[in-house]
Design an enzyme around this catalytic site. Structure first.
Site, PDB file in Angstrom:
ATOM      1  N   ASN A 162       0.812  -1.232   0.000  1.00  0.00           N
ATOM      2  CA  ASN A 162       0.000   0.000   0.000  1.00  0.00           C
ATOM      3  C   ASN A 162       0.841   1.275   0.000  1.00  0.00           C
ATOM      4  OD1 ASN A 162       0.685  -0.675   2.659  1.00  0.00           O
ATOM      5  ND2 ASN A 162      -1.027   0.477   3.480  1.00  0.00           N
ATOM      6  N   GLU A 261       3.698  -4.709  12.240  1.00  0.00           N
ATOM      7  CA  GLU A 261       2.710  -3.641  12.024  1.00  0.00           C
ATOM      8  C   GLU A 261       1.603  -4.260  11.193  1.00  0.00           C
ATOM      9  OE1 GLU A 261       2.963  -0.911  13.521  1.00  0.00           O
ATOM     10  OE2 GLU A 261       5.071  -0.394  13.761  1.00  0.00           O
ATOM     11  N   CYS A 295      -3.186   1.626   6.305  1.00  0.00           N
ATOM     12  CA  CYS A 295      -3.570   0.900   7.520  1.00  0.00           C
ATOM     13  C   CYS A 295      -4.248   1.818   8.529  1.00  0.00           C
ATOM     14  CB  CYS A 295      -2.325   0.273   8.137  1.00  0.00           C
ATOM     15  SG  CYS A 295      -0.999   1.467   8.360  1.00  0.00           S
ATOM     16  N   GLU A 473       7.510   1.097  16.081  1.00  0.00           N
ATOM     17  CA  GLU A 473       8.575   1.617  15.244  1.00  0.00           C
ATOM     18  C   GLU A 473       8.614   3.125  15.443  1.00  0.00           C
ATOM     19  OE1 GLU A 473       7.081  -0.307  11.472  1.00  0.00           O
ATOM     20  OE2 GLU A 473       9.098  -1.135  11.470  1.00  0.00           O
TER      21      GLU A 473
HETATM   22  P1  NAD Z   1      -0.070  -9.260   3.231  1.00  0.00           P
HETATM   23  O1  NAD Z   1       0.000  -9.746   4.632  1.00  0.00           O
HETATM   24  O2  NAD Z   1      -0.904 -10.005   2.273  1.00  0.00           O
HETATM   25  O3  NAD Z   1       1.380  -9.216   2.577  1.00  0.00           O
HETATM   26  C1  NAD Z   1       2.427  -8.452   3.131  1.00  0.00           C
HETATM   27  C2  NAD Z   1       3.744  -9.053   2.723  1.00  0.00           C
HETATM   28  O4  NAD Z   1       3.872 -10.345   3.332  1.00  0.00           O
HETATM   29  C3  NAD Z   1       3.910  -9.283   1.228  1.00  0.00           C
HETATM   30  O5  NAD Z   1       5.239  -9.003   0.876  1.00  0.00           O
HETATM   31  C4  NAD Z   1       3.604 -10.770   1.070  1.00  0.00           C
HETATM   32  O6  NAD Z   1       4.189 -11.353  -0.056  1.00  0.00           O
HETATM   33  C5  NAD Z   1       4.203 -11.311   2.345  1.00  0.00           C
HETATM   34  N1  NAD Z   1       3.655 -12.590   2.805  1.00  0.00           N
HETATM   35  C6  NAD Z   1       2.394 -13.051   2.683  1.00  0.00           C
HETATM   36  N2  NAD Z   1       2.292 -14.270   3.253  1.00  0.00           N
HETATM   37  C7  NAD Z   1       3.506 -14.583   3.757  1.00  0.00           C
HETATM   38  C8  NAD Z   1       4.036 -15.704   4.452  1.00  0.00           C
HETATM   39  N3  NAD Z   1       3.289 -16.755   4.763  1.00  0.00           N
HETATM   40  N4  NAD Z   1       5.338 -15.667   4.818  1.00  0.00           N
HETATM   41  C9  NAD Z   1       6.110 -14.599   4.537  1.00  0.00           C
HETATM   42  N5  NAD Z   1       5.669 -13.521   3.859  1.00  0.00           N
HETATM   43  C10 NAD Z   1       4.377 -13.510   3.479  1.00  0.00           C
HETATM   44  O7  NAD Z   1      -0.509  -7.728   3.324  1.00  0.00           O
HETATM   45  P2  NAD Z   1      -0.814  -6.743   2.112  1.00  0.00           P
HETATM   46  O8  NAD Z   1      -2.120  -7.162   1.511  1.00  0.00           O
HETATM   47  O9  NAD Z   1       0.391  -6.609   1.266  1.00  0.00           O
HETATM   48  O10 NAD Z   1      -0.993  -5.350   2.882  1.00  0.00           O
HETATM   49  C11 NAD Z   1      -2.204  -4.899   3.385  1.00  0.00           C
HETATM   50  C12 NAD Z   1      -2.300  -5.160   4.880  1.00  0.00           C
HETATM   51  O11 NAD Z   1      -1.201  -4.530   5.535  1.00  0.00           O
HETATM   52  C13 NAD Z   1      -3.531  -4.557   5.527  1.00  0.00           C
HETATM   53  O12 NAD Z   1      -4.047  -5.461   6.468  1.00  0.00           O
HETATM   54  C14 NAD Z   1      -3.001  -3.317   6.236  1.00  0.00           C
HETATM   55  O13 NAD Z   1      -3.771  -2.861   7.323  1.00  0.00           O
HETATM   56  C15 NAD Z   1      -1.654  -3.786   6.670  1.00  0.00           C
HETATM   57  N6  NAD Z   1      -0.767  -2.647   6.893  1.00  0.00           N
HETATM   58  C16 NAD Z   1      -0.415  -2.316   8.167  1.00  0.00           C
HETATM   59  C17 NAD Z   1       0.398  -1.211   8.413  1.00  0.00           C
HETATM   60  C18 NAD Z   1       0.789  -0.800   9.807  1.00  0.00           C
HETATM   61  O14 NAD Z   1       1.693   0.022   9.936  1.00  0.00           O
HETATM   62  N7  NAD Z   1       0.169  -1.320  10.845  1.00  0.00           N
HETATM   63  C19 NAD Z   1       0.863  -0.455   7.338  1.00  0.00           C
HETATM   64  C20 NAD Z   1       0.478  -0.829   6.047  1.00  0.00           C
HETATM   65  C21 NAD Z   1      -0.322  -1.929   5.836  1.00  0.00           C
END
Ligand code: NAD
Length: 492
Positions: A162, A261, A295, A473
């Site tokens: 995102n 996060e 997020c 962080e």
């Molecule tokens: P996601 O969890 O699908 O993927 C994030 C990353 O993790 C990607 O690089 C993906 O390839 C990797 N990944 C997925 N499964 C994995 C596994 N089993 N092992 C290792 N790596 C794996 O998330 P997304 O769809 O890319 O992002 C959106 C989500 O992120 C939303 O839930 C959002 O709220 C959250 N987010 C949180 C923050 C925060 O600061 N709290 C910031 C931005 C986004």
């Protein structure tokens, strides 16, 4: 800004391992969400490539990087920031090509923050103080205890799509400032600015193996191989809460430090005494920025009854007036990240109707034609009338949508806002200073904004409670995670 060409047009985005750009036998496409068309290919890092990256990072811990002074290390971080800024337009073009985010968002938040993360952590690392204690001993001579900070080792950085460069560098910069080496895996949806960052690392002369980049998917692919690698010393992850749990289970055997996060279902609370125009403008940002894919976005808006009808009408009018379309054609809001995510968000639009919501704005797919007819666009959407138990009020949707509900008193709204499995951020709009402090302190979240949203000072703690994460962080909190304090006791 004129449209800058996609920097990787006609090339396969490589991995970056041990100071070299390397391809792969397998690749996957980069899809432009504005058109729905593939615009490039990415080399998928297989298990052997992940092994090579981790080994390179491990070796680099003992190389010139380990002997570099803090001053030299932080000078390198500043050089990275300078190089990002020097290639600003390329970074913007790459970020927009991957995400379709608005030009305003990319040029004022994503790319400037990507550079600022390096500058900020260079300064913070320089100014860092560690503790010391003068201790009594039975013989009266005493002792001095002081602590030093040592790197954790090889850090696995896994980041989402995102805010691709911003969130990747938010981890990479402090990890480097603390002397670690890195294997980073960006989201499969957004490989481009991470690859430009690898070019920047190469260009500024970061020693080979200090920063490695591997591309690929999550479960059963590059991400899983990376976080499960026995030679990784710590994992820092931003993404969905469910992915966080999977990574945590996998990391349990190795007892690795984790920084998480995760997701959110954030509340905005608007009191009747708020500056109405500021609350409307702020809520427009907090709901629709980045097509609702931040997020921190507010998906639950609570408005005090005396101004509820007026607030709903004004927010709906502004949402309907948003220009949805091509970021390079003056759009306020671009598409969602992928066809799959668009289908998920549209599923919630349909569910809202089934749950009995009144749709006061949007609710569907905008009619667009020409090149962008097949982009992953949805309408900015506002719901009212749902009970607090509705799935659309409880689950993270991660799209340009909010539900607005009225409230009558402070205790009731605090209870509704806190009644969530998530706890990332809250926004409170009021002119009553006493109430601002009182309500802010009662929020079960890691971050609260009063009379603003997403106003960031990189020195402050950032993170969530409950399902929204583990650890903080920002500033000293990042430096604390990315280093291991070691106490040295000297008997006098
Ligand atoms: P996601 O969890 O699908 O993927 C994030 C990353 O993790 C990607 O690089 C993906 O390839 C990797 N990944 C997925 N499964 C994995 C596994 N089993 N092992 C290792 N790596 C794996 O998330 P997304 O769809 O890319 O992002 C959106 C989500 O992120 C939303 O839930 C959002 O709220 C959250 N987010 C949180 C923050 C925060 O600061 N709290 C910031 C931005 C986004």
């Amino acid at each position: 800004m004129p449209k800058t060409p996609y920097p990787f047009a006609g090339r396969t985005l490589p991995n970056y391992i041990d100071g070299a750009f390397v391809g792969s036998e397998t690749s996957f496409p980069v899809v432009d969400p504005v058109t729905g068309q593939a615009i490039g290919n990415v080399a998928l890092a297989d298990k052997a490539a992940v092994d090579a990256a981790v080994s390179a990072a491990k070796r680099a811990l003992k190389g010139p990087w380990a002997r570099m002074t803090l001053a030299a290390r932080t000078t390198m971080l500043v050089a990275i920031a300078d190089a990002i800024e020097a290639r600003f337009d390329e970074f913007v073009a790459a970020e927009i090509a991957d995400t379709g985010k608005s030009l305003l968002q990319a040029t004022t938040i994503d790319i400037p923050r990507g550079a600022a993360n390096f500058r900020s952590f260079a300064a913070l690392a320089q100014a860092r103080a560690m503790t010391s204690f003068q201790s009594d001993t039975p013989d009266g001579r005493g002792a001095i205890n002081y602590s030093i900070a040592r790197p954790l080792g090889v850090v696995a950085v896994v980041s989402p799509w995102n805010l691709p460069l911003l969130l990747l560098t938010w981890k990479v910069a402090p990890a480097l400032a603390c002397g670690n080496t890195i294997v980073a895996k960006p989201s499969e949806e957004t490989p481009s600015t991470a690859t430009l960052l690898a070019e920047v690392m190469d260009q500024v002369g970061l020693p080979a193996g200090v920063f490695n980049l591997v591309h690929g998917f999550g479960g059963g692919s590059t991400g899983e191989w990376l976080v499960g690698h026995p030679d990784i010393d710590a994992i820092t992850f931003t993404g969905e809460s469910a992915t966080g749990s999977t990574i945590m289970r996998g990391a349990a055997d190795g007892v690795k430090p984790l920084s998480f996060e995760l997701g959110g279902k954030n509340a905005a609370i608007v009191f009747a005494d708020a500056d109405f125009d500021a609350a409307i403008a702020g809520t427009m940002r907090s709901v629709f920025s980045n097509c609702g894919q931040v997020c921190l976005c507010s998906e639950r808006v609570y408005v005090e009854r005396p101004i509820y009808d007026r607030f709903v009408a004004e927010l709906a009018a502004r949402a309907n007036a948003l220009k949805v379309g091509d970021p390079f054609d003056g759009a306020d809001m671009g598409p969602l990240i992928s066809a799959q995510h668009r289908d998920k968000v549209l599923g919630y639009y349909r569910l809202a109707v089934e749950e009995g919501a009144t749709i006061v704005a949007g609710g569907g797919v905008p009619a667009l034609d020409g090149d962008i007819a097949n982009g992953f666009f949805v309408e900015p959407t506002i719901l009212t009338g749902l009970p607090e138990t509705a799935r659309c009020v409880r689950e993270e949707i991660f799209g340009p949508i909010c539900h607005i509900a009225p409230f009558d008193d402070e205790d009731a709204v605090v209870e509704m806002a806190n009644d969530s499995r998530y706890g990332l951020a809250a926004a409170i709009w009021t002119r009553d200073v006493g109430r601002a402090h009182r309500v802010a302190a009662r929020m079960e979240t890691g971050v609260v904004w009063v009379n603003d949203w997403f106003l960031r000072d990189l020195r402050t703690p950032f993170g969530g409670v409950k399902l929204s994460g583990i650890g903080r962080e920002g500033g000293e909190h990042s430096l604390a995670f990315y280093s291991e304090p070691m106490n040295i006791c000297i008997k006098l």
